[in-house]
Design a protein around this motif. Structure first.
Motif, PDB file in Angstrom:
ATOM      1  N   VAL A  89       0.837  -1.195   0.000  1.00  0.00           N
ATOM      2  CA  VAL A  89       0.000   0.000   0.000  1.00  0.00           C
ATOM      3  C   VAL A  89       0.874   1.247   0.000  1.00  0.00           C
ATOM      4  CG1 VAL A  89      -1.790   1.293   1.234  1.00  0.00           C
ATOM      5  CG2 VAL A  89      -1.826  -1.223   1.250  1.00  0.00           C
ATOM      6  N   VAL A  90       0.639   2.118  -0.974  1.00  0.00           N
ATOM      7  CA  VAL A  90       1.253   3.446  -1.004  1.00  0.00           C
ATOM      8  C   VAL A  90       0.130   4.446  -0.815  1.00  0.00           C
ATOM      9  CG1 VAL A  90       2.540   5.139  -2.358  1.00  0.00           C
ATOM     10  CG2 VAL A  90       3.081   2.694  -2.574  1.00  0.00           C
ATOM     11  N   HIS A  91       0.256   5.334   0.156  1.00  0.00           N
ATOM     12  CA  HIS A  91      -0.881   6.201   0.456  1.00  0.00           C
ATOM     13  C   HIS A  91      -0.575   7.683   0.275  1.00  0.00           C
ATOM     14  CE1 HIS A  91       0.683   7.704   4.342  1.00  0.00           C
ATOM     15  NE2 HIS A  91       1.175   6.484   4.496  1.00  0.00           N
ATOM     16  N   GLY A  92      -1.640   8.396  -0.042  1.00  0.00           N
ATOM     17  CA  GLY A  92      -1.604   9.843  -0.022  1.00  0.00           C
ATOM     18  C   GLY A  92      -2.114  10.312   1.328  1.00  0.00           C
ATOM     19  N   GLY A  93      -2.686  11.495   1.322  1.00  0.00           N
ATOM     20  CA  GLY A  93      -3.219  12.053   2.567  1.00  0.00           C
ATOM     21  C   GLY A  93      -3.641  13.481   2.372  1.00  0.00           C
ATOM     22  N   GLY A  94      -3.954  13.808   1.103  1.00  0.00           N
ATOM     23  CA  GLY A  94      -4.283  15.183   0.755  1.00  0.00           C
ATOM     24  C   GLY A  94      -5.335  15.836   1.631  1.00  0.00           C
ATOM     25  N   PRO A  95      -6.491  15.183   1.862  1.00  0.00           N
ATOM     26  CA  PRO A  95      -7.532  15.812   2.679  1.00  0.00           C
ATOM     27  C   PRO A  95      -7.056  16.163   4.085  1.00  0.00           C
ATOM     28  CG  PRO A  95      -8.441  13.970   1.454  1.00  0.00           C
ATOM     29  CD  PRO A  95      -6.956  13.913   1.259  1.00  0.00           C
ATOM     30  N   GLU A  96      -6.303  15.256   4.730  1.00  0.00           N
ATOM     31  CA  GLU A  96      -5.839  15.553   6.090  1.00  0.00           C
ATOM     32  C   GLU A  96      -4.735  16.605   6.071  1.00  0.00           C
ATOM     33  OE1 GLU A  96      -4.600  13.365  10.260  1.00  0.00           O
ATOM     34  OE2 GLU A  96      -5.514  12.232   8.619  1.00  0.00           O
ATOM     35  N   ILE A  97      -3.902  16.591   5.019  1.00  0.00           N
ATOM     36  CA  ILE A  97      -2.897  17.654   4.889  1.00  0.00           C
ATOM     37  C   ILE A  97      -3.596  19.003   4.803  1.00  0.00           C
ATOM     38  CG2 ILE A  97      -1.157  18.668   3.354  1.00  0.00           C
ATOM     39  CD1 ILE A  97      -0.379  15.779   2.580  1.00  0.00           C
ATOM     40  N   ASN A  98      -4.644  19.082   3.986  1.00  0.00           N
ATOM     41  CA  ASN A  98      -5.374  20.346   3.838  1.00  0.00           C
ATOM     42  C   ASN A  98      -6.009  20.783   5.152  1.00  0.00           C
ATOM     43  OD1 ASN A  98      -4.698  20.455   1.141  1.00  0.00           O
ATOM     44  ND2 ASN A  98      -6.623  19.564   0.432  1.00  0.00           N
ATOM     45  N   THR A  99      -6.502  19.821   5.926  1.00  0.00           N
ATOM     46  CA  THR A  99      -7.100  20.143   7.225  1.00  0.00           C
ATOM     47  C   THR A  99      -6.072  20.790   8.148  1.00  0.00           C
ATOM     48  OG1 THR A  99      -8.709  18.344   7.079  1.00  0.00           O
ATOM     49  CG2 THR A  99      -8.199  19.166   9.284  1.00  0.00           C
ATOM     50  N   TRP A 100      -4.881  20.233   8.189  1.00  0.00           N
ATOM     51  CA  TRP A 100      -3.851  20.778   9.059  1.00  0.00           C
ATOM     52  C   TRP A 100      -3.283  22.090   8.531  1.00  0.00           C
ATOM     53  CZ3 TRP A 100      -2.372  19.657  13.908  1.00  0.00           C
ATOM     54  CH2 TRP A 100      -2.936  18.516  14.481  1.00  0.00           C
ATOM     55  N   LEU A 101      -3.206  22.229   7.221  1.00  0.00           N
ATOM     56  CA  LEU A 101      -2.775  23.523   6.674  1.00  0.00           C
ATOM     57  C   LEU A 101      -3.757  24.622   7.051  1.00  0.00           C
ATOM     58  CD1 LEU A 101      -1.570  22.484   3.085  1.00  0.00           C
ATOM     59  CD2 LEU A 101      -0.135  23.199   5.014  1.00  0.00           C
ATOM     60  N   ALA A 102      -5.052  24.277   7.003  1.00  0.00           N
ATOM     61  CA  ALA A 102      -6.073  25.262   7.375  1.00  0.00           C
ATOM     62  C   ALA A 102      -5.938  25.658   8.846  1.00  0.00           C
ATOM     63  CB  ALA A 102      -7.467  24.695   7.103  1.00  0.00           C
ATOM     64  N   LYS A 103      -5.648  24.688   9.709  1.00  0.00           N
ATOM     65  CA  LYS A 103      -5.470  24.985  11.131  1.00  0.00           C
ATOM     66  C   LYS A 103      -4.309  25.940  11.357  1.00  0.00           C
ATOM     67  CE  LYS A 103      -7.316  20.603  12.937  1.00  0.00           C
ATOM     68  NZ  LYS A 103      -6.999  19.366  13.703  1.00  0.00           N
ATOM     69  N   LEU A 104      -3.319  25.858  10.487  1.00  0.00           N
ATOM     70  CA  LEU A 104      -2.121  26.691  10.614  1.00  0.00           C
ATOM     71  C   LEU A 104      -2.170  27.917   9.698  1.00  0.00           C
ATOM     72  CD1 LEU A 104       0.464  23.757  10.691  1.00  0.00           C
ATOM     73  CD2 LEU A 104      -0.267  25.150  12.629  1.00  0.00           C
ATOM     74  N   ASP A 105      -3.354  28.153   9.113  1.00  0.00           N
ATOM     75  CA  ASP A 105      -3.555  29.318   8.226  1.00  0.00           C
ATOM     76  C   ASP A 105      -2.582  29.330   7.045  1.00  0.00           C
ATOM     77  OD1 ASP A 105      -5.698  30.402   9.695  1.00  0.00           O
ATOM     78  OD2 ASP A 105      -4.303  31.335  11.114  1.00  0.00           O
ATOM     79  N   ILE A 106      -2.341  28.158   6.481  1.00  0.00           N
ATOM     80  CA  ILE A 106      -1.516  28.041   5.281  1.00  0.00           C
ATOM     81  C   ILE A 106      -2.428  27.648   4.127  1.00  0.00           C
ATOM     82  CG2 ILE A 106       0.411  26.835   4.176  1.00  0.00           C
ATOM     83  CD1 ILE A 106       1.519  26.271   6.991  1.00  0.00           C
ATOM     84  N   GLU A 107      -2.431  28.449   3.077  1.00  0.00           N
ATOM     85  CA  GLU A 107      -3.320  28.220   1.943  1.00  0.00           C
ATOM     86  C   GLU A 107      -2.767  27.135   1.019  1.00  0.00           C
ATOM     87  OE1 GLU A 107      -6.702  28.757  -0.406  1.00  0.00           O
ATOM     88  OE2 GLU A 107      -6.236  29.729   1.518  1.00  0.00           O
ATOM     89  N   PRO A 108      -3.507  26.021   0.814  1.00  0.00           N
ATOM     90  CA  PRO A 108      -3.030  24.989  -0.120  1.00  0.00           C
ATOM     91  C   PRO A 108      -3.002  25.526  -1.551  1.00  0.00           C
ATOM     92  CG  PRO A 108      -4.815  24.152   1.275  1.00  0.00           C
ATOM     93  CD  PRO A 108      -4.778  25.644   1.440  1.00  0.00           C
ATOM     94  N   GLN A 109      -1.963  25.168  -2.296  1.00  0.00           N
ATOM     95  CA  GLN A 109      -1.855  25.575  -3.691  1.00  0.00           C
ATOM     96  C   GLN A 109      -1.443  24.366  -4.534  1.00  0.00           C
ATOM     97  OE1 GLN A 109       0.285  29.337  -4.484  1.00  0.00           O
ATOM     98  NE2 GLN A 109       0.458  29.584  -2.254  1.00  0.00           N
ATOM     99  N   PHE A 110      -1.974  24.309  -5.767  1.00  0.00           N
ATOM    100  CA  PHE A 110      -1.653  23.208  -6.668  1.00  0.00           C
ATOM    101  C   PHE A 110      -1.278  23.755  -8.034  1.00  0.00           C
ATOM    102  CE2 PHE A 110      -4.274  21.372  -3.397  1.00  0.00           C
ATOM    103  CZ  PHE A 110      -3.721  20.122  -3.190  1.00  0.00           C
ATOM    104  N   LYS A 111      -0.413  23.014  -8.723  1.00  0.00           N
ATOM    105  CA  LYS A 111      -0.005  23.372 -10.080  1.00  0.00           C
ATOM    106  C   LYS A 111       0.136  22.092 -10.882  1.00  0.00           C
ATOM    107  CE  LYS A 111       3.528  25.927 -12.680  1.00  0.00           C
ATOM    108  NZ  LYS A 111       4.775  26.723 -12.583  1.00  0.00           N
ATOM    109  N   ASP A 112      -0.633  21.974 -11.956  1.00  0.00           N
ATOM    110  CA  ASP A 112      -0.612  20.777 -12.809  1.00  0.00           C
ATOM    111  C   ASP A 112      -0.848  19.505 -12.002  1.00  0.00           C
ATOM    112  OD1 ASP A 112      -0.096  22.328 -15.052  1.00  0.00           O
ATOM    113  OD2 ASP A 112       2.083  22.192 -14.775  1.00  0.00           O
TER     114      ASP A 112
END
Length: 309
Positions: free
Chosen positions: A80-103
């Motif tokens: 199993v190789v896993h991501g974790g994007g939703p939880e990363i975004n949750t913690w970024l929001a808690k720390l007031d860091i805006e998620p950004q994506f490119k391609d």
């Protein structure tokens, strides 16, 4: 209340008996249909990229975990190789860091990288290991730094995506040893470049490269879409099978776009390096893994090296 003509007091009504008989017949049919696939995949490695909605929904997560443990129980060797994007975004929001994506790739500055490593390695990975073990499997959690499993190749600075890397090298010996000992490796896609700096590597990319390095029978990507569709808004346009040439054409003409690009690209690369088949399927469907591996029709979009048989 009058008993039905076909039943007697104290007996099971005939309609219930017929229902149970049909239910048992369905179970037997399903098991019979699964047998050749169990035999085909016995002792073979299947790399699963786990991410998306199947990680957020508790019930879906439970079915994925059970599917992985089931696969291991019948002789398949899941990795199993896993991501974790939703939880990363949750913690970024808690720390007031805006998620950004490119391609389709996460833009990862220094602060974001700290969060990515904390969440993927320290939280998501250990939760998955615990859940698999609770379900009866034997899981071991790793990241790319462990045993020098993955060496990161930093992306050029002009790409403007920060501490994001490609895979420079996979050393699969540790994973191979765990699989041979009937453990289920659970791998997060954080890796180093030979220095103390951590890098975020797209989990799809890691799954594809690892599948190739392990000479896996199959690569499976769990996503939030039914597969590759000619019109992403219309599930009826799902393409059930593609070869490498056709997949490249779909990227070139824009049919495959955004976050689907790295998924299809990693499938193409893994097939070119010897993986027999790669499937992009809908992780929002309960027991999607079992439906794909153990049924005649399968689900999602399967990619193969060549359509010529």
């Amino acid at each position: 209340m009058t008993a039905s003509p076909s039943s007697t007091p104290g007996s099971t009504p005939s309609y219930q008996s017929e229902y149970f008989q049909q239910s048992e017949a369905d179970r037997v049919r399903i098991l019979s249909e699964a047998l050749p696939y169990i035999q085909q995949f016995n002792g073979r490695t299947v790399v699963i990229k786990y991410g998306g909605a199947a990680m957020k929904d508790t019930q879906l997560k439970a079915t994925v975990i059970r599917d992985v443990v089931f696969m291991a129980s019948v002789g398949i060797r899941p990795v199993v190789v896993h991501g974790g994007g939703p939880e990363i975004n949750t913690w970024l929001a808690k720390l007031d860091i805006e998620p950004q994506f490119k391609d389709g790739l996460r833009v990862t500055d220094s602060d974001t990288m700290d969060v990515v490593e904390m969440v993927l390695v320290g939280r998501v990975n250990k939760e998955l290991v615990s859940l698999i073990n609770q379900a009866g499997g034997r899981a071991v959690g790793l990241c790319g730094k462990d045993g020098d499993l993955i060496t990161a190749k930093p992306r050029p600075a002009e790409d403007g995506i920060g501490f994001v890397a490609d895979v420079a090298r996979i050393q699969p010996d540790l994973v191979s040893s765990l699989v041979a000992a009937n453990y289920i490796p659970v791998i997060s896609s954080v890796a180093g470049d030979g220095t103390s700096q951590a890098y975020n590597i797209n989990a799809d990319t890691v799954a594809g490269e690892l599948a190739a390095a392990l000479n896996a029978e199959k690569l499976i990507l769990l996503t939030d879409t039914p597969g590759i569709m000619r019109d992403f808004k219309d599930p009826s346009t799902l393409i059930d099978r593609l070869d490498i040439h056709q997949a490249r054409q779909l990227i070139a003409d824009g049919t495959v776009a955004g976050g689907m690009i790295p998924k299809v690209t990693c499938c193409i690369k893994s097939l070119a390096q010897g993986v027999r088949a790669a499937t992009i399927l809908d992780g929002r469907m309960p027991h999607a893994l079992l439906l794909e591996i153990f049924s005649d029709e399968g689900i999602g979009t399967m990619l193969v090296a060549s359509s010529v048989i």
